[in-house]
Scaffold this motif. Structure first.
Motif, PDB file in Angstrom:
ATOM      1  N   PHE A 174      -6.063  -7.025  -1.802  1.00 27.50           N
ATOM      2  CA  PHE A 174      -5.801  -5.663  -1.325  1.00 27.50           C
ATOM      3  C   PHE A 174      -7.100  -4.990  -0.884  1.00 27.50           C
ATOM      4  CE2 PHE A 174      -4.697  -1.110  -2.286  1.00 27.50           C
ATOM      5  CZ  PHE A 174      -3.745  -0.968  -1.282  1.00 27.50           C
ATOM      6  N   LYS A 218       0.854  -1.194   0.000  1.00 23.05           N
ATOM      7  CA  LYS A 218       0.000   0.000   0.000  1.00 23.05           C
ATOM      8  C   LYS A 218       0.883   1.235   0.000  1.00 23.05           C
ATOM      9  CE  LYS A 218      -3.347   2.517   2.852  1.00 23.05           C
ATOM     10  NZ  LYS A 218      -2.408   3.637   3.137  1.00 23.05           N
ATOM     11  N   LEU A 268      -1.272   1.172  -4.995  1.00 28.32           N
ATOM     12  CA  LEU A 268      -0.824  -0.210  -4.811  1.00 28.32           C
ATOM     13  C   LEU A 268       0.392  -0.478  -5.689  1.00 28.32           C
ATOM     14  CD1 LEU A 268      -1.127  -3.165  -3.850  1.00 28.32           C
ATOM     15  CD2 LEU A 268      -2.792  -3.483  -5.707  1.00 28.32           C
TER      16      LEU A 268
END
Length: 286
Positions: A81, A51, A61
């Motif tokens: 994610f 992140k 990302l």
């Protein structure tokens, strides 16, 4: 949240370590990626999701392959994610955007189990068959159902980009020995200047395709979101399937929908495996 906190999750057996760059005491160098992904000397993973800040989207990302290289896209990684962001309270919204190497992707939480994310839908962008943009070095503008000579075999291939390069190989039967033998040869074929992901695909009917996957920079994987999208686009481009299809992999299945403009939407499951804190001993070994 502790410094150097990590989460390990999987999308249909395709597993990733998730880290927050703002919560790390170190910079994530390629050699450290390789160590952390190693099943013996690290945590073991198909890659790392980092992140990072973004000025264009709700979240940024960075996706690392097991060899330390960066990936332009990853459908399973995006679902993992998304789960991380929602489960660990980075967002309370079930819809948000993620930036990957300048591309903006729309994600939506579509399933919860016991308050945790269990299913995510991702708008994966537009399938692109234009060879220079894949990139693929070919005599025609598109490589649709063309022959590729590889060692002692000739494969019927279709090339497509889902933000990352893919070479889809149409087969009557799926053979793991063939995947393991020719996957790396096709990945590194001179036709693909940035290498390529490889999928061996068998069409069962207009709404179901089974595939085996050789992932660029990783090797054989049980599942891949971008690979599933690429296969669906390639098979639709060859008029072998309809625009809504289930892609069956060794790790499970994904549901893919393609609109008339070749925008691809993927829906599938995701689950957490473990969470913890990286040891200082691991970091000192690099």
């Amino acid at each position: 949240m502790q410094t150097n906190f990590f989460v390990k999750s999987h999308g249909l057996g395709n597993d990733y370590i998730v880290l927050d760059a703002e919560n790390l005491s170190f910079s994530l160098r390629p050699e450290l990626v390789i160590r952390l992904c190693d099943v013996h000397f690290g945590i073991g993973s198909d890659g790392i999701l980092l992140k990072v800040p973004s000025e264009k989207a709700d979240f940024g990302l960075r996706i690392y392959n097991t060899d330390g290289s960066l990936a332009e896209n990853c459908g399973n990684g995006l679902r993992i994610f998304s789960k991380f962001l929602y489960d660990y309270k980075y967002t309370q919204s079930k819809k948000f955007t993620v930036e990957i190497m300048g591309r903006i992707v729309h994600c939506e939480i579509t399933g919860l189990f016991d308050g945790k994310v269990s299913q995510v839908q991702v708008d994966m962008g537009k399938a692109n068959f234009h060879c220079p943009e894949i990139p693929a070095i070919f005599s025609k503008e598109e490589c649709i159902n063309e022959n590729l000579n590889c060692g002692d075999k000739t494969f019927a291939i279709t090339c497509v980009s889902m933000g990352n390069p893919h070479c889809v190989v149409l087969r009557n039967e799926l053979d793991m020995n063939e995947v393991l033998t020719y996957g790396t040869q096709i990945e590194n074929n001179e036709m693909f200047p940035k290498r390529t992901n490889v999928q061996f695909a068998k069409v069962f009917d207009r709404n179901r395709v089974e595939i085996r996957i050789w992932e660029r920079g990783v090797g054989h994987t049980l599942a891949s979101g971008s690979s599933s999208c690429a296969v669906a686009a390639a098979m639709l481009r060859n008029n072998l399937i309809d625009n809504i299809v289930t892609i069956q992999m060794q790790g499970g299945e994904l549901h893919i929908e393609i609109d008339p403009e070749w925008n691809v939407r993927m829906t599938g499951a995701v689950a957490e495996i473990a969470q913890g804190t990286l040891s200082s001993e691991v970091l000192l070994q690099i």
